[in-house]
Structures are given as structure tokens and as C-alpha cells.
Design an enzyme around this catalytic site. Structure first.
Site, PDB file in Angstrom:
ATOM      1  N   TYR A   1      -1.809  51.156   2.604  1.00 54.76           N
ATOM      2  CA  TYR A   1      -1.763  52.499   2.289  1.00 54.76           C
ATOM      3  C   TYR A   1      -0.115  52.872   2.031  1.00 54.76           C
ATOM      4  O   TYR A   1       0.274  54.113   2.063  1.00 54.76           O
ATOM      5  CB  TYR A   1      -2.348  53.577   3.150  1.00 54.76           C
TER       6      TYR A   1
ATOM      7  N   LYS B   1      -9.348  40.357   9.445  1.00 53.35           N
ATOM      8  CA  LYS B   1     -10.006  39.590   8.254  1.00 53.35           C
ATOM      9  C   LYS B   1      -9.232  38.589   8.142  1.00 53.35           C
ATOM     10  O   LYS B   1      -8.795  37.987   6.924  1.00 53.35           O
ATOM     11  CB  LYS B   1     -10.355  40.356   7.054  1.00 53.35           C
TER      12      LYS B   1
ATOM     13  N   ASP C   1     -16.071  42.650   8.883  1.00 53.06           N
ATOM     14  CA  ASP C   1     -17.365  42.892   8.401  1.00 53.06           C
ATOM     15  C   ASP C   1     -18.416  42.620   9.590  1.00 53.06           C
ATOM     16  O   ASP C   1     -19.457  43.358   9.537  1.00 53.06           O
ATOM     17  CB  ASP C   1     -17.861  41.870   7.358  1.00 53.06           C
TER      18      ASP C   1
ATOM     19  N   ASP D   1      -9.543  53.042   8.949  1.00 52.96           N
ATOM     20  CA  ASP D   1     -10.133  54.320   7.856  1.00 52.96           C
ATOM     21  C   ASP D   1     -11.681  54.265   7.903  1.00 52.96           C
ATOM     22  O   ASP D   1     -12.384  55.127   8.140  1.00 52.96           O
ATOM     23  CB  ASP D   1      -9.365  54.167   6.537  1.00 52.96           C
TER      24      ASP D   1
ATOM     25  N   ASP E   1     -14.793  56.026  10.375  1.00 51.97           N
ATOM     26  CA  ASP E   1     -15.967  57.029   9.654  1.00 51.97           C
ATOM     27  C   ASP E   1     -17.188  56.355  10.225  1.00 51.97           C
ATOM     28  O   ASP E   1     -18.260  57.120  10.631  1.00 51.97           O
ATOM     29  CB  ASP E   1     -15.700  56.977   8.297  1.00 51.97           C
TER      30      ASP E   1
END
Ligand SMILES: NC(=O)c1ccc[n+]([C@@H]2O[C@H](COP(=O)([O-])OP(=O)(O)OC[C@H]3O[C@@H](n4cnc5c(N)ncnc54)[C@H](O)[C@@H]3O)[C@@H](O)[C@H]2O)c1
Length: 365
Positions: A141, A202, A235, A259, A263
Site C-alpha cells: 500500500y 508467503k 493461504d 487487510d 476481514d
């Protein structure tokens, strides 16, 4: 006399209603503050070409912390339309005012607690109690992007899109940025009697950037032998959080992964009506519900205000008003458990203001 100066930024759409609901509860809790309204969001982009006007940045700099509702972002389609109608600067220069606040004020911690209130009909499982620490200032970001030619250029010229055109978004992960977010997660674990911190990455694919994050996480973990530490691929943890959410406690990760994961975690404990966060730096913080401006519900006094009320609770904790914060959390828990006053998402028909009034009334008991 009010003790605190709070920048009050309701923003767009339902941001206005949920902030009003939070004020009802803050007042009922006896919290004394001077609330200074600030401009942010879509309206200011439309009229001034700036979603976070400089006057608002000055307001942030002159207050103890900020309370934020939600904004409507610029739709991607609109940006492309502006590009072809000659407003190149506008089309390219829109930046999320929230991301800008985080970067300008170095609010590097995004803390999103996800706790299942007993009796919430939307709980995925009872007893879930997670805290997600998301790095808030770097990662994907940072805003360094190279756009491909917008689709609309081809449409207007009646041309087929050339499949070769690519876009690039850069990801920057620094050892210092990684270290301070992981340290914040461990400090929180110690302070709050948590047992484990999980670093999410990751690194098997994004070897360079996730490698930096993971190395910093391992170093910091070594400084906290009393807290268990483990690592998970982003994942895999999505799957494990659904299969066995009770295995996790404090999660720490980079910006984009955080982010998305936060959620997912919010949905485990009731979804948009319960997701809230603090954007926290060394000297300043901005508290907010994690949902957006939900334009289709704007002005209807319909949505669930509990996420915003819980964001207000978090603001009080950060300001050191621990008793008032605990009282608000207990009042929310009581209203959820009783189930007599519920907004539509919880299967009821109560309004936003009725829900806020119920929490305020529960504070008095
Ligand atoms: N932090 C922010 O300000 C923020 C966050 C996300 C999206 N946005 C922006 O908000 C606008 C709308 O985005 P969106 O529709 O994708 O997401 P949204 O979060 O605004 O709403 C999505 C849906 O979630 C539900 N919902 C949201 N808040 C709720 C609440 N308090 N109670 C009950 N249900 C609730 C509603 O069904 C709503 O239609 C867009 O412009 C988007 O970019 C802003």
C-alpha cells in the site's frame, strides 16, 4: 471541563449515523471531551479535488486522537473516465485519505480485535478471541503503481485491448517496519495475558519481501521467551482459521495480508457490524469501524452501530480511560446477549439509534 480534544471525522454515508451512535454511548459513559469536526471523504474530493484537505491534517496535528466513520472511495471506472476527458491529474492523483492519514502520521499499527460476544447469532463459533496486528504504512500500500492503459482508451478508439500491456504495484517491506509491528504484537500479548503470536507470510513465493518480515519476526520472538511463536503461510491460515479458529490468539502480518485476514476474522465474530480497528502510532491514533460508507443504507438509521461503539471503546482504552472502556464493552456484551434490540444484520428490526440507546441504557445498570 473536557479533558481531551478529539478530531471527529464522520465522513460519508453511514459514517455519519454510526458516529452519532458512538457519541450517544461516549456521552452516556461520562466521557468528557471537546469534539472538533473535520472534513474528509468523497464530498471534498468532488468539490475541492482533495479527500483529505490540509485543514484536516492540521486538525489531526492539534488533537489527542481522531475518531473516523467511513468514506466513499473513488470508483475505478470514474478514474478512467477522468483520464479520457482530459482531467489526467485528478484521475491519477486520487489516494485513499485513510491510507494517507496512516502514512502521514506514521500510524504503523493497525490493531483489529475480533472477539465473539456470547449469544451473538452471527458468531461462527462461540469463544473466538483473536487480535490481528496489520502493518499499516508499507507493503503493497505504499502507492507506487504503474498503470496499464485504461480499458476505456481502447473502447473509445474502437480497438481491441493489447494483451501485452501490464500494470505493476510495488511492495516494500523494511526490517525496521517489520520489527516494530511484530514488537507491538508481542507487547500486546504480554500486557493482555495472551499465549501465542503467529506471524503470517508467503515467504515460499515472495522470498525477498516476506523473507525480511519473517527474519525480523523471528528475532523479535526471541526477545519474548514467555510467549509462544509460530509462523503460517497466508493461504494456509485462511483455511485453518475456518477449521479451528480457537488455535490462534495474536496474529501479526504485513499490510495487504492483514487487510484481508482481518476481514476474515471479523466475519468469524459477526461481520461488518462488529469489525473495528485502531490505527496507532507512537503519539497519535485514529479509531474507526472497518466497514465502508454502505451508500445503499445511508441516511436510513438502519445499520449496526456496534463496530463504531467498540471503536470508541478502543479509543478510551488508548487514552487510558480503562474503566469507561470496560463499561462500554460490558454494555455491548449485555445488549448482544439479551437480544431484545437488534439491527437487521442480527435478524432484528431495531434502528441504529435504538441500538445505541440500548447500549447507553445498559451502561447505567
Ligand atoms: N474504511 C472505509 O471508510 C471504507 C472501508 C471499506 C469500503 N469503503 C468504501 O465504502 C464504499 C462502499 O463499499 P462497500 O459497499 O464495498 O462496503 P461497505 O462496508 O460500505 O458495505 C458493504 C455491505 O456490508 C454491510 N454493512 C456494512 N456496514 C454495516 C453495518 N454497520 N451494519 C450492517 N451491515 C453493514 C451492508 O450490507 C453493506 O451493503 C466504497 O466507496 C468503498 O470504497 C470505505
Amino acid at each position: 471541563m473536557p479533558n481531551y480534544r478529539i478530531a471527529w471525522l464522520p465522513g460519508d454515508g453511514i459514517g455519519v449515523e454510526v458516529c452519532q451512535a458512538a457519541r450517544t454511548v461516549l456521552d452516556a459513559a461520562g466521557f468528557q471531551a471537546e469534539y472538533l469536526p473535520g472534513d474528509i471523504g468523497w464530498e471534498f474530493w468532488r468539490t475541492e479535488g482533495e479527500a483529505l484537505p490540509v485543514r484536516t491534517v492540521h486538525l489531526l496535528k492539534s488533537t489527542d486522537c481522531a475518531f473516523f466513520g467511513a468514506i466513499t472511495s473513488k470508483p475505478a471506472k470514474e478514474a478512467a473516465r477522468e483520464l479520457v476527458s482530459g482531467l489526467q491529474d485528478k484521475g491519477l492523483s486520487y489516494r485513499s485519505p485513510i491510507v494517507r492519514m496512516r502514512q502521514l502520521l506514521d500510524l504503523y499499527v493497525c490493531l483489529r480485535p475480533c472477539k465473539a460476544f456470547p449469544g451473538n447469532p452471527l458468531n461462527y463459533r462461540e469463544g473466538i478471541d483473536l487480535a490481528v496486528f496489520r502493518e499499516n504504512t508499507e507493503g503493497m500500500y505504499i502507492g507506487v503503481e504503474y498503470p496499464r492503459v485504461p480499458e476505456i482508451f481502447y473502447q473509445q478508439a474502437g480497438m481491441e485491448r493489447i494483451p501485452r500491456t501490464a500494470a505493476i504495484s510495488l511492495r516494500s517491506i523494511t526490517p525496521e517496519g517489520s520489527r516494530r509491528i511484530v514488537k507491538a504484537a508481542f507487547d500486546y500479548a504480554v500486557k493482555n495475558g495472551r499465549r501465542k503470536v503467529t506471524a503470517v507470510h508467503k515467504a515460499n513465493v515472495l522470498r525477498a519481501t516476506c523473507g525480511v518480515f519473517l527474519e525480523a519476526a523471528r528475532q523479535v520472538a526471541g526477545e519474548y521467551p514467555q510467549i509462544a511463536f509460530d509462523e503460517a503461510n497466508v493461504d494456509a491460515i485462511c483455511m485453518w482459521l475456518l477449521k479451528n479458529p480457537h488455535s490462534y490468539d495474536v496474529i501479526v502480518t504485513t499490510n495487504l495480508f492483514g487487510d484481508i485476514l482481518s476481514d476474515l476474522c471479523a466475519q468469524l465474530v459477526g461481520g461488518m457490524g462488529f469489525g473495528y480497528s485502531g490505527n496507532i502510532g507512537e503519539r497519535y491514533a485514529v479509531f474507526e469501524p472497518t466497514h465502508g460508507s454502505a451508500p445503499k443504507y445511508a441516511g436510513q438509521d438502519k445499520v449496526n452501530p456496534l463496530a463504531t461503539i467498540l471503536a470508541a471503546k478502543m479509543m478510551l482504552e488508548w487514552l487510558g480511560e480503562k474503566d469507561k472502556a470496560a463499561a462500554i464493552e460490558q454494555a455491548v456484551a449485555a445488549v448482544v446477549a439479551q437480544g431484545a434490540v437488534r439491527t437487521y444484520d442480527l435478524g432484528g428490526s431495531a434502528t441504529t439509534s435504538q441500538m445505541a440507546a440500548a447500549v447507553a441504557a445498559a451502561l447505567g445498570r
